[in-house]
Design a protein around this motif. Structure first.
Motif, short mmCIF file in Angstrom:
data_model
loop_
_atom_site.label_atom_id
_atom_site.label_comp_id
_atom_site.label_asym_id
_atom_site.label_seq_id
_atom_site.Cartn_x
_atom_site.Cartn_y
_atom_site.Cartn_z
N VAL A 43 0.91 -1.13 -0.09
CA VAL A 43 -0.05 -0.04 0.00
C VAL A 43 0.87 1.08 0.02
CG1 VAL A 43 -1.85 1.07 1.31
CG2 VAL A 43 -1.57 -1.29 1.16
N LYS A 44 0.78 1.96 -1.10
CA LYS A 44 1.71 3.17 -1.27
C LYS A 44 1.23 4.51 -0.28
CE LYS A 44 3.69 0.92 -4.50
NZ LYS A 44 3.19 -0.33 -4.32
N ARG A 45 1.57 4.14 1.08
CA ARG A 45 1.26 5.16 2.28
C ARG A 45 2.38 5.06 3.20
NH1 ARG A 45 -1.99 6.63 -1.26
NH2 ARG A 45 -4.03 7.00 -0.83
N VAL A 46 2.69 6.07 3.82
CA VAL A 46 3.88 6.27 4.61
C VAL A 46 3.51 5.60 5.77
CG1 VAL A 46 5.08 7.78 6.30
CG2 VAL A 46 4.44 8.74 4.05
N THR A 47 2.40 5.37 6.37
CA THR A 47 2.00 4.37 7.37
C THR A 47 2.33 3.03 7.19
OG1 THR A 47 0.43 6.04 8.14
CG2 THR A 47 0.11 3.97 9.27
N ALA A 48 1.73 2.74 5.96
CA ALA A 48 1.90 1.15 5.81
C ALA A 48 3.40 0.84 5.47
CB ALA A 48 1.09 0.95 4.39
N ALA A 49 4.01 1.69 4.71
CA ALA A 49 5.53 1.41 4.74
C ALA A 49 6.33 1.38 6.20
CB ALA A 49 6.32 2.35 3.96
N ALA A 50 6.01 2.24 7.24
CA ALA A 50 6.61 1.97 8.25
C ALA A 50 6.07 0.78 8.99
CB ALA A 50 6.03 3.23 9.24
N GLY A 51 4.81 0.37 8.86
CA GLY A 51 4.28 -0.72 9.50
C GLY A 51 4.93 -1.98 9.08
N GLU A 52 5.23 -2.05 7.77
CA GLU A 52 5.77 -3.32 6.99
C GLU A 52 7.29 -3.29 7.60
OE1 GLU A 52 5.75 -3.73 2.76
OE2 GLU A 52 3.74 -3.86 2.69
N GLY A 53 8.05 -2.25 7.74
CA GLY A 53 9.36 -2.15 8.13
C GLY A 53 9.44 -2.85 9.64
N SER A 54 8.49 -2.38 10.49
CA SER A 54 8.62 -2.86 11.75
C SER A 54 8.06 -4.23 11.79
CB SER A 54 7.72 -2.02 12.80
OG SER A 54 6.44 -1.95 12.36
N THR A 55 7.13 -4.66 11.02
CA THR A 55 6.80 -6.08 10.97
C THR A 55 7.70 -6.93 10.72
OG1 THR A 55 4.30 -5.43 10.53
CG2 THR A 55 4.93 -7.62 9.93
N ALA A 56 8.65 -6.40 9.60
CA ALA A 56 9.61 -7.29 9.10
C ALA A 56 10.63 -7.97 10.04
CB ALA A 56 10.39 -6.53 7.83
N VAL A 57 10.72 -7.04 11.10
CA VAL A 57 11.81 -7.26 11.95
C VAL A 57 11.49 -8.57 12.87
CG1 VAL A 57 12.83 -6.49 14.18
CG2 VAL A 57 12.61 -4.82 12.27
N ALA A 58 10.28 -8.80 13.10
CA ALA A 58 9.78 -10.18 14.01
C ALA A 58 10.28 -11.35 12.97
CB ALA A 58 8.41 -9.87 14.10
N MET A 59 10.10 -11.07 11.67
CA MET A 59 10.43 -12.23 10.67
C MET A 59 11.94 -12.25 10.61
SD MET A 59 7.69 -11.43 7.61
CE MET A 59 6.10 -10.81 8.20
N ILE A 60 12.80 -11.36 10.60
CA ILE A 60 14.37 -11.40 10.76
C ILE A 60 14.68 -12.14 12.01
CG2 ILE A 60 16.13 -9.88 10.82
CD1 ILE A 60 14.84 -7.75 9.04
N HIS A 61 13.87 -11.75 13.02
CA HIS A 61 14.58 -12.44 14.18
C HIS A 61 14.17 -13.82 14.26
CE1 HIS A 61 15.62 -9.38 17.34
NE2 HIS A 61 14.42 -8.81 16.96
N GLU A 62 13.05 -14.38 13.56
CA GLU A 62 12.89 -15.79 13.46
C GLU A 62 14.17 -16.30 12.41
OE1 GLU A 62 9.05 -18.73 11.81
OE2 GLU A 62 8.84 -16.70 12.24
N HIS A 63 14.48 -15.94 11.32
CA HIS A 63 15.52 -16.01 10.47
C HIS A 63 16.57 -16.13 11.11
CE1 HIS A 63 17.95 -16.60 6.84
NE2 HIS A 63 18.72 -15.47 7.35
N LEU A 64 16.95 -15.26 12.16
CA LEU A 64 18.32 -15.25 12.86
C LEU A 64 18.15 -16.65 13.81
CD1 LEU A 64 19.11 -11.45 13.12
CD2 LEU A 64 20.10 -13.25 11.47
N ARG A 65 17.19 -16.72 14.23
CA ARG A 65 17.20 -17.74 15.50
C ARG A 65 17.48 -18.79 14.65
NH1 ARG A 65 12.99 -14.75 17.77
NH2 ARG A 65 11.31 -16.16 16.79
#
Length: 580
Positions: free
Chosen positions: A543-565
């Motif tokens: 979704v081409k919105r600032v709020t959506a982009a910031a939300g995706e960036g923060s959401t991706a961190v949880a997935m990155i943690h899972e990958h690193l674990r």
């Protein structure tokens, strides 16, 4: 030599939030980490170009904020000299400095004692700790600094870019400074009377141009964007000696959010940006639908606050480092950059965003950077003044730009290809545009020609429905007509859709849903390469919105943690967690 005085000045009014007076309780808190000392008339407290300048609260006396000061350095008598400008005067209770002090940038202006007195002096490091830990003092200082940065930019203070406005390198430096919200002004060889004096004083030869004058003793001769970024504190390191947990490529809302959340969780993070922090969002004059800011917030302020947060959590921020390749080798991602050494990490997030499309009309390139722009910031508004301008586009970016420019007193023609202003624009923006007397909306219209000599003078508009073509005065043109992703460098590296956007998660149809080398299913924001994620406008289906982009960036961190674990503990841990 006589010291500077304020005998001809009128003190800046206290109605501006840029010049608050600290209360006694705030001063007492700061006094715990600072030292009180006497000052003498003519003493230089901060000299432009200083790195890691101190923070000063004025207890007694008056201090001038000056541009173009010549001095041997801190503590030496002031030498006004040719071209010196007095910008502000501060009295008891006020504090000195601007945004660069908390962002690790060199000082863009000088401060000189006009009337002897007393100051509270605090190191830059101690100030940054207070700003980030004490809400009362921190918000007062930060809000004032953000507004002072805008005032400096509007006043054309800061670094001097000396060159011809017709030089491509001059335009490159001007655009880079504006995009990164750096106080600056052009000293144009064509018509600026100060140009030759500056060249002579700094020892700049014609072959050195364009040049960037940082202060009286430091000049950069036709620097690259990377060199300028390094000199102005936009890059924390030039080379990376160690690997990181996470490498974020792209510093728009998605990249900044991911960097802040990941670093606050304890991950080591490097943030690499090819051009300007904040991406396209950073150029927005006003974002009115971002959660928590009912009166709106400028893209620049949102970006600066995010940068300060990122530095708080020790994110390695690097600007003017354009990525040209990334590969997975021996369990780590290694990326190569223009203007910087390579960087390595165990996980990667791609948040490179999009770039605006260009109008397919003759002579467009001739005017780009001179009269044609793809962002409407304070810098461009200062250029426009009250001259007529045209804004092309029917989306939110075009609407925000039109309102911002019209609010500065400029007459704006908004040229929209579609017949309905609300087709691609938020209703609240369309309502405000229709009510604004300074904006003329032209629906069903297209710009088909540009007229002018060295600069744009008129636009030719096809009115569509009638087939009529009309010519209008327009000194500047702002283009917001859609975008294409920054993914040319990723061709052959991972899966993209037919328009170049990055495919992630369930959109990777036709590829195996499971990643056998990791022993787990592909995560929602994961690309076709395990451990490499994408967020924000560059991702297919976002979704081409600032709020959506910031939300995706923060959401991706949880997935990155899972990958690193999983990298740390192996596939068995993932199967165990699925059974819980």
């Amino acid at each position: 030599m006589e010291p500077l005085t304020d005998s001809t000045l009128i003190e800046t009014a206290d109605i501006s939030g840029a010049y608050p007076r600290l209360g006694q309780a705030q001063i007492e808190l700061l006094a715990r980490v600072g030292t009180s000392r006497a000052t003498s008339a003519g003493e230089v407290l901060i000299h432009e170009g200083n790195i890691d300048a101190d923070f000063f609260v004025i207890l007694e006396g008056k201090v001038l904020v000056v541009e173009g000061l010549h001095s041997a350095g801190d503590g030496q008598p002031a030498e006004p000299g040719h071209g010196t400008r007095i910008l502000e005067v501060h009295g008891p209770g006020r504090f000195l400095g601007e945004l660069g002090l908390v962002e690790g940038q060199p000082a863009f202006i000088s401060t000189v004692v006009a009337e002897a007195g007393e100051v509270l002096q605090i190191s830059g490091d101690d100030l940054r700790r207070v700003v980030l830990t004490d809400a009362a003092v921190g918000e007062t200082v930060l809000r004032a600094y953000l507004q002072r940065r805008i005032l400096l930019i509007s006043a054309g203070a800061g670094i001097r870019i000396v060159g011809s406005r017709f030089s491509r390198d001059t335009l490159r430096l001007l655009e880079f400074a504006a995009a990164n919200r750096l106080p600056h002004r052009l000293v144009d060889l064509e018509d600026d009377e100060q140009a030759q004096a500056i060249l002579d004083r700094a020892g700049i030869l014609a072959g050195d141009l364009p040049a960037v004058v940082l202060n009286a003793s430091r000049v950069l001769k036709n620097p690259s964007n990377a060199d300028l970024a390094l000199a102005l504190g936009l890059r924390m390191v030039k080379e990376h000696s160690a690997s990181y947990d996470l490498m974020v490529i792209g510093a728009g809302p998605a990249g900044l959010a991911a960097a802040v959340y990941a670093a606050s969780d304890g991950l080591s993070v490097v943030l690499k940006e090819g051009h300007a922090m904040g991406g396209q969002a950073g150029t927005s004059p006003r974002i009115e639908n971002f959660l928590g800011f009912p009166s709106g917030i400028s893209g620049g302020e949102l970006t600066e606050r995010a940068i300060i947060q990122a530095r708080k959590f020790r994110v390695q921020v690097n600007v003017a480092c354009r990525a040209n390749s990334i590969v997975l080798r021996d369990g780590e991602f290694r990326a190569e950059f223009d203007g910087s050494g390579p960087a390595s990490s165990r996980a990667a997030l791609l948040a490179t965003g999009v770039r605006y499309r260009r109008l397919p009309i003759p002579r467009l390139e001739e005017y780009e950077g001179i009269s044609v722009f793809y962002a409407a910031t304070v810098h461009e508004a200062r250029l426009c003044g009250t001259q007529p301008v045209a804004v092309v586009g029917g989306g939110n970016s075009a609407g925000q730009a039109a309102l911002f420019l019209a609010g500065m007193g400029t007459h704006v023609r908004l040229v929209v290809r579609g017949e309905d202003l609300r087709a691609d624009m938020s209703g609240y923006l369309a309502d405000r545009i229709e009510e604004h007397q300074g904006i003329e909306v032209m629906l069903g219209a297209n710009i088909v020609g540009l007229v002018g000599s060295d600069t744009l003078e008129r636009i030719v508009v096809d009115l569509g429905a009638t087939g009529e073509q009309r010519t209008f005065d327009s000194r500047y043109l702002f283009i917001f007509i859609g975008a294409r992703p920054h993914t040319e460098w990723l061709q052959g590296t991972l899966a993209l859709d037919d328009r170049g956007f990055i495919l992630t998660g369930a959109d990777l149809e036709g590829l195996p849903p499971g990643l056998s080398d990791l022993g787990r299913a592909r995560l929602p924001l994961e690309t076709s390469v395990a451990g490499m994620f994408a967020a924000g406008d560059v991702r297919h289906g976002s979704v081409k919105r600032v709020t959506a982009a910031a939300g995706e960036g923060s959401t991706a961190v949880a997935m990155i943690h899972e990958h690193l674990r999983l990298l740390r503990d192996g596939p068995a841990s993932a199967r165990g967690s699925e059974g819980r």
